[in-house]
Motif scaffolding. Structure first.
Motif, PDB file in Angstrom:
ATOM      1  N   LEU A 106      98.060  11.800  34.838  1.00 16.38           N
ATOM      2  CA  LEU A 106      97.202  12.927  35.147  1.00 16.38           C
ATOM      3  C   LEU A 106      95.799  12.411  35.452  1.00 16.38           C
ATOM      4  N   ASP A 107      95.173  12.930  36.527  1.00 17.64           N
ATOM      5  CA  ASP A 107      93.841  12.457  36.906  1.00 17.64           C
ATOM      6  C   ASP A 107      92.826  12.655  35.794  1.00 17.64           C
ATOM      7  N   LEU A 108      92.780  13.869  35.218  1.00 23.80           N
ATOM      8  CA  LEU A 108      91.781  14.170  34.192  1.00 23.80           C
ATOM      9  C   LEU A 108      92.342  15.182  33.209  1.00 23.80           C
ATOM     10  N   LEU A 109      92.194  14.892  31.920  1.00 22.43           N
ATOM     11  CA  LEU A 109      92.574  15.831  30.871  1.00 22.43           C
ATOM     12  C   LEU A 109      91.321  16.224  30.108  1.00 22.43           C
ATOM     13  N   CYS A 110      91.031  17.528  30.103  1.00 25.09           N
ATOM     14  CA  CYS A 110      89.864  18.063  29.395  1.00 25.09           C
ATOM     15  C   CYS A 110      90.371  18.811  28.163  1.00 25.09           C
ATOM     16  N   THR A 111      89.901  18.402  26.991  1.00 26.29           N
ATOM     17  CA  THR A 111      90.391  18.989  25.740  1.00 26.29           C
ATOM     18  C   THR A 111      89.238  19.581  24.957  1.00 26.29           C
ATOM     19  N   GLY A 112      89.317  20.890  24.727  1.00 21.28           N
ATOM     20  CA  GLY A 112      88.311  21.591  23.942  1.00 21.28           C
ATOM     21  C   GLY A 112      88.818  21.890  22.553  1.00 21.28           C
ATOM     22  N   ASN A 120      96.329  24.682  30.473  1.00 24.72           N
ATOM     23  CA  ASN A 120      96.416  25.192  31.833  1.00 24.72           C
ATOM     24  C   ASN A 120      95.996  24.086  32.809  1.00 24.72           C
ATOM     25  N   GLY A 121      95.959  24.414  34.103  1.00 29.28           N
ATOM     26  CA  GLY A 121      95.706  23.362  35.076  1.00 29.28           C
ATOM     27  C   GLY A 121      94.790  23.789  36.207  1.00 29.28           C
ATOM     28  N   LEU A 122      94.246  22.787  36.888  1.00 24.44           N
ATOM     29  CA  LEU A 122      93.382  22.999  38.051  1.00 24.44           C
ATOM     30  C   LEU A 122      93.691  21.925  39.084  1.00 24.44           C
ATOM     31  N   ALA A 123      94.083  22.360  40.296  1.00 21.96           N
ATOM     32  CA  ALA A 123      94.243  21.449  41.426  1.00 21.96           C
ATOM     33  C   ALA A 123      93.024  21.636  42.321  1.00 21.96           C
ATOM     34  N   LEU A 124      92.292  20.559  42.582  1.00 22.19           N
ATOM     35  CA  LEU A 124      91.035  20.642  43.318  1.00 22.19           C
ATOM     36  C   LEU A 124      91.074  19.748  44.548  1.00 22.19           C
ATOM     37  N   GLU A 134      86.216  17.040  25.400  1.00 26.27           N
ATOM     38  CA  GLU A 134      86.537  15.636  25.626  1.00 26.27           C
ATOM     39  C   GLU A 134      87.252  15.475  26.965  1.00 26.27           C
ATOM     40  N   SER A 135      86.859  14.473  27.768  1.00 28.25           N
ATOM     41  CA  SER A 135      87.536  14.222  29.043  1.00 28.25           C
ATOM     42  C   SER A 135      88.086  12.817  29.072  1.00 28.25           C
ATOM     43  N   ARG A 136      89.323  12.710  29.600  1.00 26.25           N
ATOM     44  CA  ARG A 136      90.004  11.431  29.724  1.00 26.25           C
ATOM     45  C   ARG A 136      90.608  11.310  31.117  1.00 26.25           C
ATOM     46  N   LEU A 137      90.341  10.173  31.776  1.00 26.13           N
ATOM     47  CA  LEU A 137      90.881   9.917  33.107  1.00 26.13           C
ATOM     48  C   LEU A 137      92.196   9.154  33.024  1.00 26.13           C
ATOM     49  N   GLU A 138      93.094   9.421  33.987  1.00 21.33           N
ATOM     50  CA  GLU A 138      94.381   8.712  34.104  1.00 21.33           C
ATOM     51  C   GLU A 138      95.167   8.740  32.790  1.00 21.33           C
ATOM     52  N   VAL A 139      95.466   9.942  32.345  1.00 21.75           N
ATOM     53  CA  VAL A 139      96.163  10.129  31.069  1.00 21.75           C
ATOM     54  C   VAL A 139      97.674  10.181  31.307  1.00 21.75           C
ATOM     55  N   PRO A 140      98.463   9.343  30.636  1.00 18.98           N
ATOM     56  CA  PRO A 140      99.922   9.372  30.829  1.00 18.98           C
ATOM     57  C   PRO A 140     100.536  10.651  30.290  1.00 18.98           C
ATOM     58  N   GLN A 141     101.451  11.225  31.072  1.00 16.69           N
ATOM     59  CA  GLN A 141     102.224  12.397  30.658  1.00 16.69           C
ATOM     60  C   GLN A 141     103.683  11.957  30.628  1.00 16.69           C
ATOM     61  N   ALA A 165     102.672  21.417  41.788  1.00 19.77           N
ATOM     62  CA  ALA A 165     103.967  21.313  41.118  1.00 19.77           C
ATOM     63  C   ALA A 165     103.876  20.411  39.886  1.00 19.77           C
ATOM     64  N   ARG A 166     103.124  19.318  39.993  1.00 19.77           N
ATOM     65  CA  ARG A 166     102.935  18.424  38.843  1.00 19.77           C
ATOM     66  C   ARG A 166     102.234  19.156  37.700  1.00 19.77           C
ATOM     67  N   LEU A 167     101.218  19.929  38.033  1.00 19.05           N
ATOM     68  CA  LEU A 167     100.491  20.654  36.999  1.00 19.05           C
ATOM     69  C   LEU A 167     101.382  21.673  36.306  1.00 19.05           C
ATOM     70  N   GLU A 168     102.288  22.291  37.052  1.00 17.55           N
ATOM     71  CA  GLU A 168     103.230  23.214  36.412  1.00 17.55           C
ATOM     72  C   GLU A 168     104.092  22.467  35.394  1.00 17.55           C
ATOM     73  N   ARG A 169     104.455  21.227  35.705  1.00 19.33           N
ATOM     74  CA  ARG A 169     105.242  20.428  34.748  1.00 19.33           C
ATOM     75  C   ARG A 169     104.410  20.050  33.531  1.00 19.33           C
ATOM     76  N   PHE A 170     103.111  19.766  33.760  1.00 13.15           N
ATOM     77  CA  PHE A 170     102.259  19.343  32.653  1.00 13.15           C
ATOM     78  C   PHE A 170     101.869  20.511  31.746  1.00 13.15           C
ATOM     79  N   CYS A 171     101.833  21.730  32.297  1.00 16.23           N
ATOM     80  CA  CYS A 171     101.362  22.882  31.533  1.00 16.23           C
ATOM     81  C   CYS A 171     102.528  23.591  30.853  1.00 16.23           C
ATOM     82  N   VAL A 172     103.201  22.878  29.983  1.00 12.99           N
ATOM     83  CA  VAL A 172     104.350  23.439  29.268  1.00 12.99           C
ATOM     84  C   VAL A 172     103.978  23.818  27.838  1.00 12.99           C
ATOM     85  N   ARG A 173     102.685  23.845  27.558  1.00 17.79           N
ATOM     86  CA  ARG A 173     102.192  24.280  26.250  1.00 17.79           C
ATOM     87  C   ARG A 173     101.350  25.530  26.437  1.00 17.79           C
TER      88      ARG A 173
END
Length: 211
Positions: free
Chosen positions: A49-55, A114-118, A33-40, A102-110
């Motif tokens: 967050l630009d995009l959250l991909c959930t498997g 994980n994260g991807l900066a592109l 599942e992909s979601r754009l502009e997801v609040p963190q 740096a933002r992705l490091e804050r978001f990846c606290v679970r």
């Protein structure tokens, strides 16, 4: 990226890139599942967050940057015309990309995230190492050229402007890959992908692990 480049060798904007990436992701792995502009949400503020991909078992946070120099031409299948404008401020492009990490490091606290900066660009100044003897610029510690490495505290203008200081917990070697080659000046596109692992001390719930 291989599937994406065959269909969309050029994009009109960063939002266009985000949409194209999410569409190809769905085609390749429809169970994700992909979601754009997801609040963190954090205790003091909310970031988007630009995009959250959930498997089925884990998720990936994705931040995009699309920095362009002027280019006009026709590309894609089916083909369409493009007129890219010049963003010019490469120092700010570097700053914002490092901030994304740096933002992705804050978001990846679970532990299951994980994260991807592109970064996708046709601006060679971003991937080309500075020439020997070049003067030190205010974004010197934010350089993202091929072969460089980002880690630790990054100071803007040797710390003269503290709000731009970025602190990175991980170490990130920078490798650029070819994306597409179009006719004319500014027709070469490359991308930089930086992968972010779950932060040290990450937990299954994302709450702070006890010390």
């Amino acid at each position: 990226m291989e599937r994406l480049r065959r269909r969309r060798p050029v994009f009109h904007s960063e939002a266009d890139l985000q949409h194209g990436f999410a569409r190809v992701l769905w085609e390749l792995v429809p169970e994700v599942e992909s979601r754009l502009e997801v609040p963190q949400r954090r205790s003091d503020r909310t970031e988007y967050l630009d995009l959250l991909c959930t498997g089925p078992e884990a998720g990936t946070c994705v931040e995009f940057k699309y920095f362009t120099r002027r280019w006009e031409g026709v590309a894609g299948d089916p083909s369409e015309p493009y007129a890219l404008r010049a963003h010019a401020a490469t120092d700010l492009a570097r700053l914002h990309f490092v901030r994304d990490i740096a933002r992705l490091e804050r978001f990846c606290v679970r532990t299951d995230r994980n994260g991807l900066a592109l970064m996708l660009t046709n601006e060679p100044a971003l991937w080309t190492p500075p020439a020997p003897g070049d003067r030190t610029t205010r974004d010197h510690e934010f350089r993202i050229h091929a072969g460089n490495e980002l880690t630790g505290t990054r100071l803007w203008a040797k710390g003269a402007y503290e709000p731009n200081t970025c602190v990175l917990g991980g170490t990130y070697p920078l490798v650029w890959d070819a994306y597409s080659k179009q006719d004319g000046p500014g027709g070469e596109f490359r991308y930089l992908a930086v992968f972010v692992s779950p932060s040290p001390g990450a937990t299954a719930s994302g709450r702070q692990a006890p010390v």
